[in-house]
Design an enzyme around this catalytic site. Structure first.
Site, PDB file in Angstrom:
ATOM      1  N   GLU A   1      27.865  -4.008  46.337  1.00 11.96           N
ATOM      2  CA  GLU A   1      26.431  -4.349  46.472  1.00 11.96           C
ATOM      3  C   GLU A   1      26.117  -5.220  47.696  1.00 11.96           C
ATOM      4  O   GLU A   1      25.443  -6.249  47.606  1.00 11.96           O
ATOM      5  CB  GLU A   1      25.954  -5.021  45.177  1.00 11.96           C
ATOM      6  CG  GLU A   1      26.147  -4.156  43.955  1.00 11.96           C
ATOM      7  CD  GLU A   1      25.740  -4.823  42.641  1.00 11.96           C
ATOM      8  OE1 GLU A   1      25.080  -5.875  42.687  1.00 11.96           O
ATOM      9  OE2 GLU A   1      26.093  -4.287  41.584  1.00 11.96           O
TER      10      GLU A   1
ATOM     11  N   GLU B   1      30.403   3.378  37.419  1.00 13.40           N
ATOM     12  CA  GLU B   1      29.877   2.510  36.343  1.00 13.40           C
ATOM     13  C   GLU B   1      28.830   3.266  35.518  1.00 13.40           C
ATOM     14  O   GLU B   1      27.765   2.781  35.243  1.00 13.40           O
ATOM     15  CB  GLU B   1      29.254   1.237  36.934  1.00 13.40           C
ATOM     16  CG  GLU B   1      30.174   0.449  37.835  1.00 13.40           C
ATOM     17  CD  GLU B   1      29.561  -0.836  38.333  1.00 13.40           C
ATOM     18  OE1 GLU B   1      28.526  -1.270  37.802  1.00 13.40           O
ATOM     19  OE2 GLU B   1      30.116  -1.449  39.276  1.00 13.40           O
TER      20      GLU B   1
HETATM   21  O1  G3I Z   1      31.863 -15.289  28.707  1.00 11.40           O
HETATM   22  C1  G3I Z   1      30.742 -16.170  28.912  1.00 11.40           C
HETATM   23  C2  G3I Z   1      30.433 -16.925  27.632  1.00 11.40           C
HETATM   24  O2  G3I Z   1      31.542 -17.765  27.309  1.00 11.40           O
HETATM   25  C3  G3I Z   1      29.178 -17.767  27.837  1.00 11.40           C
HETATM   26  O3  G3I Z   1      28.817 -18.389  26.625  1.00 11.40           O
HETATM   27  C4  G3I Z   1      28.028 -16.887  28.310  1.00 11.40           C
HETATM   28  C5  G3I Z   1      26.823 -17.734  28.629  1.00 11.40           C
HETATM   29  O4  G3I Z   1      25.904 -16.961  29.361  1.00 11.40           O
HETATM   30  O5  G3I Z   1      28.400 -16.184  29.535  1.00 11.40           O
HETATM   31  C6  G3I Z   1      29.537 -15.347  29.316  1.00 11.40           C
HETATM   32  O6  G3I Z   1      29.861 -14.717  30.541  1.00 11.40           O
HETATM   33  C7  G3I Z   1      28.987 -13.641  30.857  1.00 11.40           C
HETATM   34  C8  G3I Z   1      29.873 -12.408  31.125  1.00 11.40           C
HETATM   35  O7  G3I Z   1      29.063 -11.292  31.565  1.00 11.40           O
HETATM   36  C9  G3I Z   1      30.640 -11.986  29.877  1.00 11.40           C
HETATM   37  O8  G3I Z   1      29.735 -11.551  28.898  1.00 11.40           O
HETATM   38  C10 G3I Z   1      28.217 -14.002  32.118  1.00 11.40           C
HETATM   39  O9  G3I Z   1      27.302 -15.049  31.813  1.00 11.40           O
HETATM   40  C11 G3I Z   1      27.434 -12.780  32.592  1.00 11.40           C
HETATM   41  O10 G3I Z   1      26.841 -13.052  33.857  1.00 11.40           O
HETATM   42  C12 G3I Z   1      28.394 -11.608  32.782  1.00 11.40           C
HETATM   43  O11 G3I Z   1      27.597 -10.485  33.149  1.00 11.40           O
HETATM   44  C13 G3I Z   1      28.341  -9.414  33.750  1.00 11.40           C
HETATM   45  C14 G3I Z   1      27.704  -9.147  35.121  1.00 11.40           C
HETATM   46  O12 G3I Z   1      28.306  -7.987  35.723  1.00 11.40           O
HETATM   47  C15 G3I Z   1      27.898 -10.326  36.074  1.00 11.40           C
HETATM   48  O13 G3I Z   1      29.274 -10.508  36.325  1.00 11.40           O
HETATM   49  C16 G3I Z   1      28.213  -8.179  32.846  1.00 11.40           C
HETATM   50  O14 G3I Z   1      28.949  -8.383  31.639  1.00 11.40           O
HETATM   51  C17 G3I Z   1      28.773  -6.969  33.563  1.00 11.40           C
HETATM   52  O15 G3I Z   1      28.540  -5.774  32.808  1.00 11.40           O
HETATM   53  C18 G3I Z   1      28.080  -6.810  34.925  1.00 11.40           C
HETATM   54  O16 G3I Z   1      28.674  -5.743  35.563  1.00 11.40           O
HETATM   55  C19 G3I Z   1      28.074  -5.397  36.832  1.00 11.40           C
HETATM   56  C20 G3I Z   1      29.189  -4.943  37.754  1.00 11.40           C
HETATM   57  O17 G3I Z   1      30.164  -5.966  37.877  1.00 11.40           O
HETATM   58  C21 G3I Z   1      28.614  -4.544  39.104  1.00 11.40           C
HETATM   59  N1  G3I Z   1      27.587  -3.497  38.949  1.00 11.40           N
HETATM   60  C22 G3I Z   1      26.506  -3.872  38.034  1.00 11.40           C
HETATM   61  C23 G3I Z   1      27.088  -4.221  36.659  1.00 11.40           C
HETATM   62  C24 G3I Z   1      25.985  -4.542  35.675  1.00 11.40           C
HETATM   63  O18 G3I Z   1      25.277  -5.673  36.090  1.00 11.40           O
END
Ligand code: G3I
Length: 355
Positions: A153, A259
């Site tokens: 991205e 994805e």
């Molecule tokens: O694990 C912590 C948890 O301990 C905490 O309480 C909570 C509080 O918000 O956060 C949790 O972590 C989250 C993590 O996902 C696991 O669920 C993060 O906040 C959250 O930002 C994270 O989101 C991920 C996102 O990428 C950002 O990294 C999504 O699961 C994931 O599906 C998403 O994937 C992205 C790809 O990497 C790139 N393309 C788009 C795709 C969707 O956005």
């Protein structure tokens, strides 16, 4: 005698039909596909959920960490690398003969705050950190991680301009060239991808990617492929997707649908930006989604030459765990398996299209 022979023949034919139907039913997606079929996973959840793990092992021969391999998890502070989860995933993948796809080395949303704080003040430090991180990381899994989303991205959500991230603002667009060169230096055999979203429908953004690829290739930067995240909506016409994949395939690079999910509701690509148009999943919606998944496979097989088909990877395979719901704050049903981890019509139509 003749009648006996006919009855026996009918009986045998019926038996063979039943046996072959059962055999096909028992096969997973990976068994009927000519290219790898992958899924993103949350490793702790996979380890703890026997039914999820059984489906993952039966159907997929490629695995991507949804979050476990991002910089904010691998390098949570300046002092240490956090390899434990990655090592566990590598062992799981090896045991289950699954390709590991590394997501992702450089991504603005994957960059931890401590890197942002240091990097914005010190160009030289960020430049050196980028090299050290990639050489350490890709080098550690040399020959074990088959491919990487080296940069994810790097373009704005809409259109073809470079996204004004820490990496771009401090190092200029050359951070992309450097990231690919370092990854290649660390593992010359790894397949190196540029990955982005909406390029199947935003023609300006796709052109931005194609211009970037041309630029990288003109400078002998070792890029192997383009990742279409393919977070698509039901209302995106197949012809639009086909045109985009055709243009990308003309680069001669590998094409990874990296994805995949197909959602029903609308959104504006921002967190909490979903619009809850559909309140429930009806039988008609399930059938329409099944057709859309079938069409996606048909298009991929039709316009991407076999030697460029890097594979189709889902961003999770159950509606229950899909990122879509928490990110866009909507209920939706984008995956092949439902909230109870039962196969939906989309699973069967996708599988049938792979044959
Ligand atoms: O694990 C912590 C948890 O301990 C905490 O309480 C909570 C509080 O918000 O956060 C949790 O972590 C989250 C993590 O996902 C696991 O669920 C993060 O906040 C959250 O930002 C994270 O989101 C991920 C996102 O990428 C950002 O990294 C999504 O699961 C994931 O599906 C998403 O994937 C992205 C790809 O990497 C790139 N393309 C788009 C795709 C969707 O956005």
């Amino acid at each position: 005698m003749k009648r006996y022979f006919c009855y026996t023949l009918i009986g045998c034919t019926f038996l063979v039909t039943i046996l072959s139907f059962n055999f096909l039913e028992s096969q997973g997606l990976k068994d009927v596909s000519s290219f790898p079929i992958g899924t993103a996973i949350n490793f702790d959840q996979l380890k703890a959920d026997a039914k999820l793990k059984k489906i993952q092992i039966e159907n997929f021969n490629s695995i991507t960490a949804e979050n476990d391999m991002k910089m904010y998890n691998v390098k949570p502070n300046e002092k240490e690398y956090n390899w434990d989860k990655v090592d566990q995933m590598m062992a799981y993948a090896q045991k289950n003969k699954q390709r590991v796809f590394g997501h992702t080395l450089v991504w603005h949303s994957g960059t931890p705050d401590w890197v942002k704080e240091k990097g914005r003040k010190d160009t030289l430090w960020l430049d050196n950190f980028l090299k050290e991180y990639i050489l350490d990381y890709v080098g550690r899994y040399k020959g074990k991680i088959e491919g990487w989303d080296v940069v994810n991205e790097a373009l704005e959500t809409e259109g073809g301009d470079y996204r004004k991230t820490l990496w771009y603002n401090v190092l200029g667009k050359n951070y992309i060239h450097k990231a690919f060169k370092y990854a290649h230096e660390a593992d010359p055999n790894a397949k190196l991808f540029y990955n982005d979203f909406n390029i199947e429908r935003d023609t300006l953004k796709l052109q931005g990617v194609l211009n970037m690829v041309k630029d990288l290739k003109s400078e002998n930067v070792p890029i192997s492929g383009i990742g279409f995240q393919m977070h698509i909506r039901m209302d995106i016409p197949g012809e639009v997707i086909e045109h985009a994949l055709k243009k990308a395939a003309e680069t001669g690079l590998l094409i990874h649908l990296s994805e995949v999910d197909i959602i029903f509701n609308k959104h504006d690509d921002t967190k909490n930006g979903g619009v809850q148009k559909y309140q429930e999943l009806t039988e008609e919606m399930k059938i329409a989604q099944a057709e859309k998944y079938k069409n996606l496979v048909d298009i991929y097989k039709r316009v991407v030459p076999k030697e460029q088909q890097y594979g189709i990877t889902f961003w999770g395979f159950t509606d229950r765990d899909s990122w879509v719901k928490s990110f866009f704050k909507i209920n939706d049903w984008p995956c092949l398996f439902d909230d109870n981890l039962e196969a939906k019509p989309a699973y069967h139509s996708f599988k049938k299209a792979l044959h």
